[in-house]
Scaffold this active site. Structure first.
Site, PDB file in Angstrom:
ATOM      1  N   ALA A 237       0.833  -1.207   0.000  1.00  0.00           N
ATOM      2  CA  ALA A 237       0.000   0.000   0.000  1.00  0.00           C
ATOM      3  C   ALA A 237       0.870   1.262   0.000  1.00  0.00           C
ATOM      4  O   ALA A 237       1.938   1.272   0.622  1.00  0.00           O
ATOM      5  CB  ALA A 237      -0.918  -0.010   1.220  1.00  0.00           C
ATOM      6  N   GLY A 239       0.209   1.313  -3.326  1.00  0.00           N
ATOM      7  CA  GLY A 239       0.133   0.561  -4.568  1.00  0.00           C
ATOM      8  C   GLY A 239       0.783   1.184  -5.777  1.00  0.00           C
ATOM      9  O   GLY A 239       0.787   0.578  -6.855  1.00  0.00           O
ATOM     10  N   ASP A 258       0.379  -6.588   2.449  1.00  0.00           N
ATOM     11  CA  ASP A 258       0.281  -5.443   3.352  1.00  0.00           C
ATOM     12  C   ASP A 258      -0.515  -5.868   4.577  1.00  0.00           C
ATOM     13  O   ASP A 258      -1.396  -6.731   4.488  1.00  0.00           O
ATOM     14  CB  ASP A 258      -0.396  -4.257   2.670  1.00  0.00           C
ATOM     15  CG  ASP A 258      -0.090  -2.944   3.374  1.00  0.00           C
ATOM     16  OD1 ASP A 258       0.916  -2.305   3.011  1.00  0.00           O
ATOM     17  OD2 ASP A 258      -0.843  -2.559   4.288  1.00  0.00           O
ATOM     18  N   CYS A 354      10.197   6.996   2.261  1.00  0.00           N
ATOM     19  CA  CYS A 354       9.982   8.416   1.952  1.00  0.00           C
ATOM     20  C   CYS A 354      10.457   9.258   3.134  1.00  0.00           C
ATOM     21  O   CYS A 354       9.845  10.261   3.498  1.00  0.00           O
ATOM     22  CB  CYS A 354       8.520   8.698   1.604  1.00  0.00           C
ATOM     23  SG  CYS A 354       7.333   8.202   2.874  1.00  0.00           S
TER      24      CYS A 354
END
Length: 416
Positions: A237, A239, A258, A354
């Protein structure tokens, strides 16, 4: 955020106003609260709903020039009167504080620049601990550029589905519909649409011509060779990387894992819209995979502190704590060790976050390679523009352009 769903029924202008007001007040909460404290004797004892009304009103007065002063104050007072308890007292407090803010807003102080971390934290509305760690690593100039970036509302980044169309065709259709759009300078097949656009309103959404994904994140799916046969996406996720990998090879088949079954359902709906079959969705913890199969490609875009995407996740800066990078790093090392077992000899493991923090990026890779001598770190493909690379890694610097902060490493398991 759920706000976007609640604003769906509004006309475009009303929706744009509501989104700017809500996201702006959250983004600038640190600075708004600093100024509001100057007009309140007991700021810490304010009920949360009264504080939220004051923040919304203060944001309109300090950051939204097109809202008349009287309208911002009157609407805030009206909201306070609608509170279930002590509405009269709350309305009077809101009225008094905001009118004082109007009178004094031309000379609102900031912390002394001699305390650089405190000054920048208030000026750019970030938690002090984040500013301190970035000042230590990046220095004052780069840190301030990063803080400014995080407070700049982002455009909508689109990844084009090459199975259905071309970037040029999508860009032409979107601009013809009256939207401001352009190709991303560091990812020419990615499209950037001006802030405020909703993907489902754009031409081509229903037809599956694109999905939403930041331009920097789109590069992660291009680090390995195009998958052939089965691959594993261990933290699938939301995705985007799964779609990017499936799009690169019509014969690829992905096992998407996930922990959140609800998020897997959204992945399924997105893949169906894009016309991408060949994926199996499994709700499981990647540290205890329900299979012993080994794959030529494993992708681990792991949960992280998200300090590279603070411009998009406007509330994340206030939810994170100083110990989070180290805590996430420990969790990520567990994930990487587990997913490393699923890589077949000669195969590739792509590790991505991230986050901008070394505890979650280089330190995790170094620890993994120290414990797994049969893996090596291979440089990412030089097709990735040099400004997005650092040593062997994908390491995007969000303050240098219109993209998020992404980190990715290409880890290759030695052939048996």
């Amino acid at each position: 955020m759920s706000l976007e769903r609640h604003a769906t029924g509004l006309d475009p202008r009303e929706r744009a106003f509501v989104m700017e007001l809500a996201y702006g007040a959250i983004r600038w909460r640190g600075r708004l609260d600093y100024h509001l404290r100057g007009f309140l004797e007991d700021f810490k004892r304010l009920p949360p709903d009264v504080l939220s009304i004051l923040e919304l009103g203060a944001y309109q007065l300090l950051f939204m020039d097109r809202v008349p002063e009287w309208a911002a104050v009157d609407e805030s007072v009206r909201l306070a009167r609608g509170l279930p308890r002590a509405s009269g007292r709350s309305a009077g407090l809101v009225n008094g504080v905001l009118r004082n803010l109007v009178r004094g807003r031309g000379k609102l102080p900031l912390p002394d620049p001699a305390d650089l971390a405190g000054h920048l934290a208030v000026k750019h509305s970030h938690p002090r601990w984040i500013v301190e760690r970035w000042l230590e690593r990046y220095g004052a100039e780069t840190t301030e550029a990063l803080l400014v970036h995080n407070n700049t509302p982002p455009g909508l980044h689109l990844a084009v589905n090459p199975r259905a169309t071309t970037s040029g065709a999508v860009l032409e259709a979107i601009t013809a519909a009256g939207y401001e759009a352009r190709a991303h300078p560091l990812k020419p097949d990615a499209i950037v649409v001006g802030p405020g656009a909703r993907p489902e309103d754009l031409p081509g959404w229903v037809e599956g011509h694109f999905w939403v994904q930041d331009a920097a994140a789109q590069w992660v799916a291009e680090i390995p060779e195009a998958p052939r046969g089965r691959f594993l996406d261990g933290c699938a996720a939301p995705g985007g990387k799964l779609c990017g990998l499936l799009a690169r090879s019509a014969g690829a088949r992905g096992l998407a894992v996930d922990r959140d079954a609800g998020r897997l359902g959204r992945i399924r709906a997105n893949c169906d819209r894009l016309g991408m079959g060949g994926q199996w969705l499994v709700a499981a913890d990647a540290r205890a995979l329900p299979t012993t199969e080994r794959f030529p490609l494993v992708v681990a875009d792991v949960p992280c502190s998200g300090t590279g995407v603070l411009r998009r996740r406007v509330d994340a800066r206030w939810r994170r704590r100083s110990g989070d990078p180290a805590a996430f790093g420990a969790f990520q090392r567990e994930l990487l060790v587990s997913l490393g077992e699923s890589v077949q000899p000669g195969g590739t493991l792509v590790y991505a976050t991230c986050s901008l923090e070394p505890e979650e990026n280089e330190d995790v890779v170094t620890a993994f390679l120290g414990s797994r001598r049969n893996f090596r770190c291979a440089p990412v493909d030089d097709r990735i523009p040099a400004p997005l690379r650092a040593g062997p890694y994908l390491a995007t610097r969000p303050w240098t352009g219109d993209h998020d902060g992404m980190f990715a490493a290409r880890l290759v398991r030695e052939a048996a």
